[in-house]
Design a protein around this motif. Structure first.
Motif, PDB file in Angstrom:
ATOM      1  N   GLU A   1      16.352   5.546  21.032  1.00 10.39           N
ATOM      2  CA  GLU A   1      17.245   6.565  20.482  1.00 10.39           C
ATOM      3  C   GLU A   1      17.311   6.484  18.958  1.00 10.39           C
ATOM      4  O   GLU A   1      17.688   7.442  18.301  1.00 10.39           O
ATOM      5  CB  GLU A   1      18.638   6.444  21.093  1.00 10.39           C
ATOM      6  CG  GLU A   1      18.659   6.828  22.553  1.00 10.39           C
ATOM      7  CD  GLU A   1      20.022   6.661  23.192  1.00 10.39           C
ATOM      8  OE1 GLU A   1      21.020   6.423  22.474  1.00 10.39           O
ATOM      9  OE2 GLU A   1      20.087   6.772  24.431  1.00 10.39           O
ATOM     10  N   CYS A   2      16.940   5.342  18.404  1.00  8.30           N
ATOM     11  CA  CYS A   2      16.924   5.148  16.947  1.00  8.30           C
ATOM     12  C   CYS A   2      15.607   5.601  16.321  1.00  8.30           C
ATOM     13  O   CYS A   2      15.456   5.556  15.105  1.00  8.30           O
ATOM     14  CB  CYS A   2      17.130   3.677  16.615  1.00  8.30           C
ATOM     15  SG  CYS A   2      18.739   3.058  17.050  1.00  8.30           S
ATOM     16  N   GLY A   3      14.655   6.003  17.140  1.00  5.93           N
ATOM     17  CA  GLY A   3      13.381   6.476  16.601  1.00  5.93           C
ATOM     18  C   GLY A   3      12.172   5.657  16.986  1.00  5.93           C
ATOM     19  O   GLY A   3      11.044   6.005  16.634  1.00  5.93           O
ATOM     20  N   LEU A   4      12.370   4.558  17.704  1.00  6.44           N
ATOM     21  CA  LEU A   4      11.226   3.781  18.164  1.00  6.44           C
ATOM     22  C   LEU A   4      10.480   4.591  19.213  1.00  6.44           C
ATOM     23  O   LEU A   4      11.100   5.282  20.022  1.00  6.44           O
ATOM     24  CB  LEU A   4      11.706   2.454  18.765  1.00  6.44           C
ATOM     25  CG  LEU A   4      10.622   1.432  19.072  1.00  6.44           C
ATOM     26  CD1 LEU A   4      10.042   0.875  17.763  1.00  6.44           C
ATOM     27  CD2 LEU A   4      11.177   0.295  19.919  1.00  6.44           C
ATOM     28  N   ASP A   5       9.169   4.538  19.186  1.00  5.08           N
ATOM     29  CA  ASP A   5       8.372   5.188  20.215  1.00  5.08           C
ATOM     30  C   ASP A   5       7.362   4.178  20.750  1.00  5.08           C
ATOM     31  O   ASP A   5       7.311   3.033  20.291  1.00  5.08           O
ATOM     32  CB  ASP A   5       7.699   6.457  19.686  1.00  5.08           C
ATOM     33  CG  ASP A   5       6.788   6.200  18.500  1.00  5.08           C
ATOM     34  OD1 ASP A   5       6.210   5.101  18.394  1.00  5.08           O
ATOM     35  OD2 ASP A   5       6.643   7.104  17.671  1.00  5.08           O
ATOM     36  N   SER A   6       6.569   4.593  21.731  1.00  7.05           N
ATOM     37  CA  SER A   6       5.662   3.657  22.381  1.00  7.05           C
ATOM     38  C   SER A   6       4.598   3.107  21.433  1.00  7.05           C
ATOM     39  O   SER A   6       4.230   1.934  21.525  1.00  7.05           O
ATOM     40  CB  SER A   6       5.000   4.302  23.598  1.00  7.05           C
ATOM     41  OG  SER A   6       4.264   5.449  23.215  1.00  7.05           O
ATOM     42  N   VAL A   7       4.132   3.905  20.500  1.00 10.04           N
ATOM     43  CA  VAL A   7       3.122   3.433  19.548  1.00 10.04           C
ATOM     44  C   VAL A   7       3.725   2.364  18.637  1.00 10.04           C
ATOM     45  O   VAL A   7       3.111   1.319  18.391  1.00 10.04           O
ATOM     46  CB  VAL A   7       2.549   4.604  18.726  1.00 10.04           C
ATOM     47  CG1 VAL A   7       1.623   4.100  17.631  1.00 10.04           C
ATOM     48  CG2 VAL A   7       1.825   5.583  19.632  1.00 10.04           C
ATOM     49  N   ARG A   8       4.928   2.598  18.164  1.00 12.10           N
ATOM     50  CA  ARG A   8       5.595   1.598  17.318  1.00 12.10           C
ATOM     51  C   ARG A   8       5.902   0.320  18.105  1.00 12.10           C
ATOM     52  O   ARG A   8       5.777  -0.786  17.585  1.00 12.10           O
ATOM     53  CB  ARG A   8       6.874   2.184  16.719  1.00 12.10           C
ATOM     54  CG  ARG A   8       6.594   3.221  15.653  1.00 12.10           C
ATOM     55  CD  ARG A   8       7.898   3.740  15.054  1.00 12.10           C
ATOM     56  NE  ARG A   8       7.631   4.615  13.946  1.00 12.10           N
ATOM     57  CZ  ARG A   8       7.790   5.944  13.982  1.00 12.10           C
ATOM     58  NH1 ARG A   8       8.228   6.521  15.080  1.00 12.10           N
ATOM     59  NH2 ARG A   8       7.520   6.676  12.927  1.00 12.10           N
ATOM     60  N   LEU A   9       6.308   0.483  19.354  1.00  7.71           N
ATOM     61  CA  LEU A   9       6.563  -0.684  20.187  1.00  7.71           C
ATOM     62  C   LEU A   9       5.278  -1.488  20.386  1.00  7.71           C
ATOM     63  O   LEU A   9       5.291  -2.714  20.317  1.00  7.71           O
ATOM     64  CB  LEU A   9       7.166  -0.279  21.537  1.00  7.71           C
ATOM     65  CG  LEU A   9       7.435  -1.421  22.516  1.00  7.71           C
ATOM     66  CD1 LEU A   9       8.264  -2.533  21.882  1.00  7.71           C
ATOM     67  CD2 LEU A   9       8.093  -0.890  23.772  1.00  7.71           C
ATOM     68  N   LEU A  10       4.161  -0.818  20.610  1.00  3.78           N
ATOM     69  CA  LEU A  10       2.888  -1.524  20.748  1.00  3.78           C
ATOM     70  C   LEU A  10       2.520  -2.271  19.468  1.00  3.78           C
ATOM     71  O   LEU A  10       1.989  -3.387  19.523  1.00  3.78           O
ATOM     72  CB  LEU A  10       1.768  -0.549  21.117  1.00  3.78           C
ATOM     73  CG  LEU A  10       1.764  -0.084  22.565  1.00  3.78           C
ATOM     74  CD1 LEU A  10       0.757   1.042  22.760  1.00  3.78           C
ATOM     75  CD2 LEU A  10       1.462  -1.245  23.506  1.00  3.78           C
ATOM     76  N   THR A  11       2.810  -1.683  18.328  1.00  3.13           N
ATOM     77  CA  THR A  11       2.549  -2.340  17.045  1.00  3.13           C
ATOM     78  C   THR A  11       3.394  -3.610  16.916  1.00  3.13           C
ATOM     79  O   THR A  11       2.893  -4.663  16.515  1.00  3.13           O
ATOM     80  CB  THR A  11       2.845  -1.379  15.879  1.00  3.13           C
ATOM     81  OG1 THR A  11       2.015  -0.226  16.023  1.00  3.13           O
ATOM     82  CG2 THR A  11       2.583  -2.030  14.538  1.00  3.13           C
ATOM     83  N   LEU A  12       4.669  -3.508  17.262  1.00  3.26           N
ATOM     84  CA  LEU A  12       5.546  -4.684  17.232  1.00  3.26           C
ATOM     85  C   LEU A  12       5.058  -5.739  18.221  1.00  3.26           C
ATOM     86  O   LEU A  12       4.987  -6.929  17.892  1.00  3.26           O
ATOM     87  CB  LEU A  12       6.984  -4.283  17.568  1.00  3.26           C
ATOM     88  CG  LEU A  12       7.726  -3.473  16.523  1.00  3.26           C
ATOM     89  CD1 LEU A  12       9.029  -2.918  17.101  1.00  3.26           C
ATOM     90  CD2 LEU A  12       8.003  -4.310  15.286  1.00  3.26           C
ATOM     91  N   LEU A  13       4.710  -5.301  19.406  1.00  2.07           N
ATOM     92  CA  LEU A  13       4.266  -6.221  20.443  1.00  2.07           C
ATOM     93  C   LEU A  13       3.011  -6.975  20.014  1.00  2.07           C
ATOM     94  O   LEU A  13       2.899  -8.185  20.234  1.00  2.07           O
ATOM     95  CB  LEU A  13       4.018  -5.451  21.737  1.00  2.07           C
ATOM     96  CG  LEU A  13       3.686  -6.271  22.966  1.00  2.07           C
ATOM     97  CD1 LEU A  13       4.765  -7.307  23.257  1.00  2.07           C
ATOM     98  CD2 LEU A  13       3.490  -5.352  24.152  1.00  2.07           C
ATOM     99  N   GLU A  14       2.096  -6.305  19.376  1.00  2.00           N
ATOM    100  CA  GLU A  14       0.880  -6.956  18.879  1.00  2.00           C
ATOM    101  C   GLU A  14       1.239  -8.047  17.869  1.00  2.00           C
ATOM    102  O   GLU A  14       0.723  -9.164  17.931  1.00  2.00           O
ATOM    103  CB  GLU A  14      -0.038  -5.926  18.232  1.00  2.00           C
ATOM    104  CG  GLU A  14      -1.329  -6.507  17.697  1.00  2.00           C
ATOM    105  CD  GLU A  14      -2.207  -5.448  17.079  1.00  2.00           C
ATOM    106  OE1 GLU A  14      -2.739  -5.707  15.984  1.00  2.00           O
ATOM    107  OE2 GLU A  14      -2.366  -4.367  17.679  1.00  2.00           O
TER     108      GLU A  14
END
Length: 82
Positions: free
Chosen positions: A32-45
């Protein structure tokens, strides 16, 4: 090699991804703050490189720092990935 994965580093990573200050409140649903799946994948990496053994689905199902901090810090391997 990635920096050590600490609660402060995780908070800073998420804040940077959402274009917020690290000390700004991030207590709500991060999608809801603007995180999306691509950004989550970047963080996860980044976090996997630092040694966290955690999956995308585990984070996506509970997208709050309150849930992520203990999960990520409890799942650190002894040797970060190179």
């Amino acid at each position: 090699m990635a920096d050590p994965l600490t609660p402060a580093a995780i908070r800073a990573d998420v804040a940077r991804m959402l274009h917020r200050a690290p000390d700004e409140s991030l207590d709500e649903d991060l999608f809801e703050c603007g995180l999306d799946s691509v950004r989550l994948l970047t963080l996860l990496e980044r976090w996997r490189e630092a040694g966290a053994d955690v999956g995308f689905v585990e984070l996506a199902q509970r997208p709050t720092l309150e849930n992520w901090l203990p999960l990520l810090t409890s799942r650190l391997s002894a040797t970060p990935h190179a």
